[in-house]
Structure formats: C-alpha cells, structure tokens
Design a protein around this motif. Structure first.
Motif, short mmCIF file in Angstrom:
data_model
loop_
_atom_site.label_atom_id
_atom_site.label_comp_id
_atom_site.label_asym_id
_atom_site.label_seq_id
_atom_site.Cartn_x
_atom_site.Cartn_y
_atom_site.Cartn_z
N GLY A 165 46.50 19.68 66.16
CA GLY A 165 45.14 19.50 66.68
C GLY A 165 44.15 20.40 65.97
N CYS A 166 42.88 20.22 66.32
CA CYS A 166 41.84 20.98 65.63
C CYS A 166 40.60 21.08 66.50
N ASP A 167 39.98 22.27 66.47
CA ASP A 167 38.74 22.48 67.24
C ASP A 167 37.52 22.56 66.34
N LYS A 168 37.66 22.23 65.06
CA LYS A 168 36.56 22.47 64.13
C LYS A 168 35.50 21.35 64.15
N PHE A 169 35.88 20.15 64.40
CA PHE A 169 34.94 19.01 64.49
C PHE A 169 34.08 18.84 63.25
N CYS A 170 34.72 18.78 62.09
CA CYS A 170 33.99 18.37 60.89
C CYS A 170 33.46 16.96 61.16
N THR A 171 32.26 16.67 60.67
CA THR A 171 31.61 15.44 61.13
C THR A 171 32.20 14.16 60.53
N PHE A 172 33.13 14.32 59.55
CA PHE A 172 33.73 13.12 58.94
C PHE A 172 35.12 12.83 59.51
N CYS A 173 35.64 13.71 60.36
CA CYS A 173 37.09 13.73 60.63
C CYS A 173 37.43 13.29 62.06
N VAL A 174 38.52 12.52 62.16
CA VAL A 174 38.95 12.01 63.47
C VAL A 174 39.98 12.90 64.15
N VAL A 175 40.51 13.88 63.40
CA VAL A 175 41.64 14.65 63.95
C VAL A 175 41.37 15.25 65.33
N PRO A 176 40.20 15.89 65.55
CA PRO A 176 39.99 16.48 66.89
C PRO A 176 40.04 15.44 68.01
N TYR A 177 39.78 14.17 67.66
CA TYR A 177 39.80 13.11 68.68
C TYR A 177 41.18 12.50 68.83
N GLY A 209 50.33 22.28 59.89
CA GLY A 209 49.44 22.08 61.03
C GLY A 209 48.13 21.52 60.49
N GLN A 210 47.39 20.82 61.33
CA GLN A 210 46.11 20.27 60.86
C GLN A 210 45.16 21.38 60.46
N ASN A 211 45.27 22.53 61.14
CA ASN A 211 44.45 23.70 60.80
C ASN A 211 45.41 24.89 60.93
N SER A 248 45.00 24.53 55.36
CA SER A 248 44.22 25.66 55.83
C SER A 248 42.73 25.36 55.84
N HIS A 249 42.01 26.06 56.70
CA HIS A 249 40.56 25.99 56.70
C HIS A 249 40.03 27.29 56.11
N PRO A 250 39.03 27.22 55.20
CA PRO A 250 38.56 28.45 54.54
C PRO A 250 38.13 29.54 55.54
N ASN A 287 29.48 20.03 58.90
CA ASN A 287 29.86 21.02 59.93
C ASN A 287 31.11 21.81 59.52
N ARG A 288 31.15 22.19 58.22
CA ARG A 288 32.33 22.90 57.73
C ARG A 288 32.33 24.38 58.13
N ARG A 289 31.17 24.90 58.51
CA ARG A 289 31.07 26.29 58.99
C ARG A 289 31.38 27.33 57.92
S1 SF4 Z 1 38.83 18.22 58.36
FE1 SF4 Z 1 40.38 19.71 59.02
S2 SF4 Z 1 39.20 21.36 59.93
FE2 SF4 Z 1 37.82 19.60 59.86
S3 SF4 Z 1 38.03 18.59 61.87
FE3 SF4 Z 1 39.49 17.59 60.45
S4 SF4 Z 1 41.43 18.70 60.75
FE4 SF4 Z 1 39.80 19.99 61.63
#
Ligand code: SF4
Length: 466
Positions: A165-177, A209-211, A248-250, A287-289
C-alpha cells in the motif's frame, strides 16, 4: 489418492504481483492444487492483474476472451474450469468484471488472496464470488509457506513482501486506491520467511513494497523498525549473501538507509529510485513531494556512500501540462545522473485519480515523440554504464543455464544479466567473472582466476553524463 488439480496463474505487472502469484500457489498447494505452465490443462486459471500500465483493464478483458474459449473447450470435454481475476484491476472493477465477462467465477483483490480456498468454495456453492474488501486481519498470517521443492524450483533469488500500500497519493497512480494504506509486516514474520527461503537454498533476497523505504514494521523489541534496521538484521541470516530492495520513494531515503549502502556489504550497489520527471512544475502537479534538486541531492549522498551505485528510475512523459521546456529538464536530469537503466511510459489517465481530471492533457503524438527521445537518452546512459564494466572483475550470482550449451546466466551486483561458460555446479553460487563483451545490455564474461575486488568504484560508473 486423487490427481492434483491443475493451477495456472498468469501475472501481469510488477514484482509485487509475481510474489503474490507465488503465494497464491503456496496457499492452494495444501488444498490439492499443483501449478502447470499449460493453461489448456488447468482446472483453475487465475489472472493476477496490474492497474499501473496503460489499458490494464482492457488487457485483462482480452485475455478473458481467450480464457472463455478454454472454459468452453473444458466443458465440452466434461471438465469444469474455474476462472478467477485477482489483483489491482479486480480491486478497481469488482463485480463489473463478472458482468462484462460471465466466464469469470471469482474476483478478489490483493488483500484477499489468503482466503482463496474459502472463496473457491463459495464460488462452487453460489456460482460466483467477489471479494474486494480490505480486511482487518493480516493476510500474511494466513498464507502457507512454500515447500522446499517449490522454493528451489523458483531459483536462488527471491522476493519477499515487507510492505504494501501507499499513502503518497501521486496524482497519476492508482496504488493508494487499489492496495490501500501503507502497511508494514512485523520484523519477526519477515525473518521467519527469509530463514525458510535461505534453508531451501535462496541466496539473494529482494525486499519489496509499493513504497518499500517507508517501511516501519514492528521490530523484535516491539518498537517500529526502519528499512535500514531491517536490512541489517536480514544480512545476519545464514546463507543470504545478497540483499536488494524496491521500489523506493525519494522522500523516504533517510540517513540510515543511505548509510546502509556504505556499511552493509551484502546490500548490492544498485537502487531503483523513481523520479518520474525532471521538472519541478510537473513534480508538483504529480504531488511527488520532492523537487528535482532534492532528488539530485539524495543521489549525491547515495554516491558518497557508495560511489559505484547503479541507479535506475521510472519516467512518465506527457503528464498533463508538460511543456517542451519541462521535458527538456527531464532529459538534462537523465544525463546529469547517468542512470544505468529506466522504465519509461507515456502518461495515460487512470480513472479515479486526480491526473485523469486535469484539463491540459498532452496530445498522443507529442507523447510518443517525447518517449522516443527519452528512451534514446536512457539507452545512451545505460550503454555508457555497461561500457564502464568492461574488463572489470565482478561477482556474479549464477541463476540458471543459458540458451547455449555450457553457458550459465547470472546477475552482476548491478543487476545486469551476465552470460558465462561455466559448470552447472555453479548455479546458486557466486563466482568472480571478468567482463569481456557487451551486447544488447547483456554482459558476457569468463570465470576469473582471482576474486573480484571487494569495493572497486570506477569513476566512469559515477555518471555517464558527467
Ligand atoms: S507512484 Fe509510488 S509513491 Fe506515488 S502513489 Fe503510486 S505507489 Fe505511492
């Protein structure tokens, strides 16, 4: 005794799905299912779907067209073929899959596969079953461990999920959902799984892991452990000679994790660290932060810790609003870092993500043209990185036989495939290899008479574009 029922699992997408598919097979093995590589003879077909890539759902529906014909052929032969769709498309589409593809008996999301035996029984009883809940219980607690024979058949290198799972919510990504909020497995359970793998002959572990570097699982002292601390502990397990982690996330590359690249000999000098774009404006829209400067600073610190680190990345071209200037910034970043490889994709909107609602979508033809230029830049960087390995002696972990007689295929510390004429007894072993040739991003070499240097950074490897 009854013959085992035959299970065919097809994985789409990332290594998390490959791992999940294996754990599904492990879960079903005690229930009388044996894996087959032939879909036509299967009693149960599971399509383990991925939602990251373009037209993911359409790929599953077109695959289901082929599976429907197999189901009809099985029925004509008096056999029942059960069809299941798992993974992120299943999570996102739910019952819609059965509505569009009535041949499907079972739909379940990535958090439910430990309940597969129960779901199969429900589908047999009720005709169909759908489970896309995010259950409270930890699925890993309910999964059967692979047998030693199954582990050995899968090779000397193994993935182990430590985080989901992931809490980052990049605006292109479905993983958090589709995969839900970040969840880290407890250290004790991860260690038990890796000890089991090591005892069966696995030599290399990739923690996934996704993150993954947001890992914060409960340690053996009851306190949260970081990924760095987990890596140090895993490195103590007998038989584990190589460690890697991905993705990994930077923002989560903390000081301890960077230091682990200096201090931990078993941690391989290779890191996949997605940046996605070289433009701060686009990174903010995604929203890469992190900014481009943050990324470069992290890479600099990593290379101070481990000068020969091979870096790979992910890039999205044509994110909404991307101008030629933004794209040029991405090309400059690629040359400044000197990536040893990268995955690159044209942006495609995922329903339900903020990016899909952005109004300034980029024209397809522009995306295609930029993707070509981006891939040419990555290829140039990768070729430079590989050239830097010529005439060096590298440790290679041999994984399997090659295509030609007498040839083995292994991996360098930088994860490059290396082909060598060597005795089959070396499969599962690490041996020093002198690199003599390169073709199509594969290295070729000969067994070396002397061991590989323990740590031999070459200036050429520190950045092809420098
Ligand atoms: S791209 Fe990676 S860091 Fe961003 S929401 Fe998706 S899984 Fe999380």
């Amino acid at each position: 005794m009854n013959d085992p029922r035959k299970l065919y699992v097809k994985s789409f997408g990332c290594q998390m799905n490959v791992y999940d598919s294996r754990r599904m097979a492990d879960t079903l093995a005690p229930h009388g299912y044996a894996e087959t590589a032939a879909a036509a003879e299967a009693d149960l077909i599971i399509l383990n779907s991925c939602h990251i890539r373009e037209k993911a759902a359409e790929k599953i529906y077109s695959e289901l067209g082929r599976v429907r014909r197999l189901k009809e052929a099985a029925a004509a032969a008096g056999r029942r073929l059960v069809v299941a769709v798992a993974g992120c498309v299943a999570q996102a589409e739910g019952e819609e899959i059965i509505r569009r593809a009535p041949a499907v008996d079972l739909v379940f999301g990535p958090q439910s596969y430990h309940r597969l035996p129960e779901l199969l029984a429900r589908a047999a009883r009720d005709g169909k079953a759908v489970d896309t809940e995010f259950p409270i219980d930890d699925k890993f607690d309910h999964l059967a461990a692979p047998s030693a024979a199954a582990t050995r058949a899968r090779g000397v290198s193994s993935f182990v999920t430590v985080q989901e799972g992931c809490d980052k919510f990049c605006t292109f990504c479905v993983v958090p959902y589709t995969r839900g909020a970040e969840l880290s497995r407890p250290v004790a359970k991860i260690l038990a799984e890796i000890e089991h793998l090591a005892a069966a002959g696995v030599r290399e572990i990739t923690l996934i892991g996704q993150n993954v570097n947001a890992y914060h699982g409960e340690g053996t002292d009851g306190r949260p452990w970081s990924l760095a601390r987990l890596l140090h502990r895993v490195a103590q397990i007998d038989g584990i000679e190589r460690l890697r982690y991905t993705t990994s996330h930077p923002r989560d590359m903390d000081d301890d994790l960077i230091a682990a690249h200096r201090d931990l000999g078993t941690l391989m000098p290779q890191l996949h660290l997605p940046v996605q774009s070289g433009s701060d404006r686009i990174l903010a829209a995604m929203n890469r932060r992190h900014s481009c400067a943050d990324y470069r600073n992290t890479v600099e610190r990593l290379r101070q810790a481990r000068p020969d680190l091979a870096l790979t990345s992910d890039f999205i071209v044509g994110f909404p609003g991307e101008t030629e200037g933004d794209f040029a910034a991405t090309l400059s970043l690629i040359d400044a870092i000197g990536f040893s490889g990268a995955f690159s994709f044209k942006y495609s909107p995922r329903p339900g993500t903020p990016g899909a609602d952005m109004t300034d979508q980029v024209d397809e033809a522009v995306k295609s043209e930029r993707l070509q230029r981006l891939q040419a830049a990555i290829d140039r960087n990768q070729a430079a990185f590989n050239r830097g390995c010529l005439d060096r002696t590298l440790d290679v972990l041999f994984e399997r036989r090659g295509r030609h007689a007498g040839q083995l295929v292994g991996r360098s510390p930088y994860l490059q495939p290396v082909q060598v004429v060597a005795p089959a007894a070396l499969i599962g072993e690490i041996a020093a290899v002198t690199i003599t040739d390169i073709a199509s991003n594969s290295l070729f070499g000969a067994l070396a008479a002397t061991p590989a240097p323990v740590f031999a950074p070459e200036p050429a490897l520190a950045g092809a574009g420098a």
